[in-house]
Design a protein around this motif. Sequence first.
Motif, short mmCIF file in Angstrom:
data_model
loop_
_atom_site.label_atom_id
_atom_site.label_comp_id
_atom_site.label_asym_id
_atom_site.label_seq_id
_atom_site.Cartn_x
_atom_site.Cartn_y
_atom_site.Cartn_z
N ASP A 29 0.85 -1.18 0.00
CA ASP A 29 0.00 0.00 0.00
C ASP A 29 0.89 1.23 0.00
O ASP A 29 1.63 1.49 0.96
N VAL A 30 0.85 1.98 -1.10
CA VAL A 30 1.71 3.13 -1.25
C VAL A 30 1.40 4.19 -0.20
O VAL A 30 2.29 4.92 0.26
N GLY A 31 0.16 4.27 0.23
CA GLY A 31 -0.24 5.30 1.18
C GLY A 31 0.30 5.09 2.58
O GLY A 31 0.91 5.99 3.16
N ASP A 32 0.10 3.88 3.13
CA ASP A 32 0.50 3.68 4.53
C ASP A 32 1.65 2.69 4.70
O ASP A 32 2.06 2.40 5.83
N GLY A 33 2.18 2.15 3.60
CA GLY A 33 3.33 1.26 3.68
C GLY A 33 3.01 -0.15 4.12
O GLY A 33 3.93 -0.94 4.39
N THR A 34 1.73 -0.52 4.16
CA THR A 34 1.36 -1.87 4.59
C THR A 34 1.78 -2.91 3.56
O THR A 34 1.55 -2.74 2.35
N VAL A 35 2.40 -3.98 4.03
CA VAL A 35 2.81 -5.11 3.18
C VAL A 35 1.96 -6.32 3.54
O VAL A 35 1.86 -6.69 4.72
N ARG A 36 1.35 -6.93 2.53
CA ARG A 36 0.52 -8.12 2.75
C ARG A 36 0.88 -9.19 1.72
O ARG A 36 1.32 -8.87 0.61
N SER A 37 0.67 -10.42 2.09
CA SER A 37 0.77 -11.51 1.12
C SER A 37 -0.34 -11.35 0.10
O SER A 37 -1.48 -11.05 0.44
N ALA A 38 0.01 -11.58 -1.18
CA ALA A 38 -0.99 -11.50 -2.25
C ALA A 38 -1.41 -12.89 -2.70
O ALA A 38 -1.88 -13.07 -3.83
N GLY A 39 -1.26 -13.87 -1.84
CA GLY A 39 -1.70 -15.23 -2.17
C GLY A 39 -0.53 -16.12 -2.56
O GLY A 39 0.59 -15.66 -2.78
N ARG A 40 -0.82 -17.41 -2.63
CA ARG A 40 0.20 -18.40 -2.97
C ARG A 40 -0.21 -19.15 -4.23
O ARG A 40 -0.30 -20.37 -4.26
N ASN A 41 -0.46 -18.40 -5.29
CA ASN A 41 -0.87 -19.01 -6.55
C ASN A 41 0.30 -19.41 -7.42
O ASN A 41 0.13 -19.84 -8.55
N ARG A 85 12.65 -0.08 3.57
CA ARG A 85 13.24 1.12 2.96
C ARG A 85 13.38 0.94 1.46
O ARG A 85 13.17 1.89 0.69
N MET A 86 13.77 -0.26 1.03
CA MET A 86 13.89 -0.52 -0.40
C MET A 86 12.55 -0.33 -1.11
O MET A 86 12.48 0.30 -2.16
N LEU A 87 11.49 -0.90 -0.53
CA LEU A 87 10.17 -0.78 -1.14
C LEU A 87 9.79 0.69 -1.32
O LEU A 87 9.41 1.12 -2.41
N GLU A 89 10.24 -7.38 -8.41
CA GLU A 89 9.61 -7.21 -9.71
C GLU A 89 8.27 -6.49 -9.51
O GLU A 89 7.34 -7.06 -8.92
N PHE A 90 8.19 -5.26 -9.97
CA PHE A 90 6.97 -4.46 -9.83
C PHE A 90 6.06 -4.75 -11.01
O PHE A 90 6.39 -4.43 -12.16
N CYS A 91 4.89 -5.37 -10.74
CA CYS A 91 4.01 -5.83 -11.78
C CYS A 91 3.13 -4.68 -12.31
O CYS A 91 2.97 -3.67 -11.63
#
Length: 226
Positions: free
Chosen positions: A55-67, A101-103, A224-226
């Motif tokens: 989330d660019v706004g608050d910096g939250t990182v979440r798993s986007a699934g295990r597909n 920081r990298m993100l 890798e930014f999709c």
Amino acid sequence: MGGPRYALGNVREDLLRGGDDWDKFSRFWEGLPLDPYMGDGGTYRRRKHSLISYDVGDGTVRSAGRNGFHQSKEINRLNGGIVRHFEPVDQALLDTSVFRRMLAHFVARIEEATPDGGPVPPVRRINVHQHRIVASEDELGNPTPEGIHRDGVEHVVMMLVARQAVTGGVSTLYDNAESPVLTHTLSEPGDYIFLDDRTGLHSVSRVRVAPAAPEGYRDMFFLEFC
């Protein structure tokens, strides 16, 4: 058409200011599991992979699934065309200050490069890859066994985490006609290439174990930014 749009730098110099942050980050390359999908039969690559949302706004990182991780045969002639399932990146790595920081840093740079009026996604989907390429007296390491290629994403960060007792591993960037534009060796921990994947291709030369050493390795981190 022009050549690839890229930048070179070092994360430790650009973002970090002393402390033990890097040591906490780099230790996650120990014990990576073997990549079982190598179309050339090689046993030289260890890896983990996760798909996350940021989330660019608050910096939250979440798993986007295990597909799983999928590349077309057109993108990856050796290992593409199937869904590959890897052990996920450790949550503790995703929680490190180096990673966060990298993100933030590279998302900001992508946004700065977005043309005026262009869409800026509020949530980014990012493939996170850890690789260790091992070289020994019996087997060369091959960082890009698929040859000259693109990753099929928007932007990619290719960062060296460590080099131990190896030679080779030279990166080359090409324009879309496969003419070489840049040859560069990531030699110091934190060295990176930041590439607009849509504008060019890349490859890395084979890795050989250094003389008198039984084994060596090259550790890499990819965003890798999709």
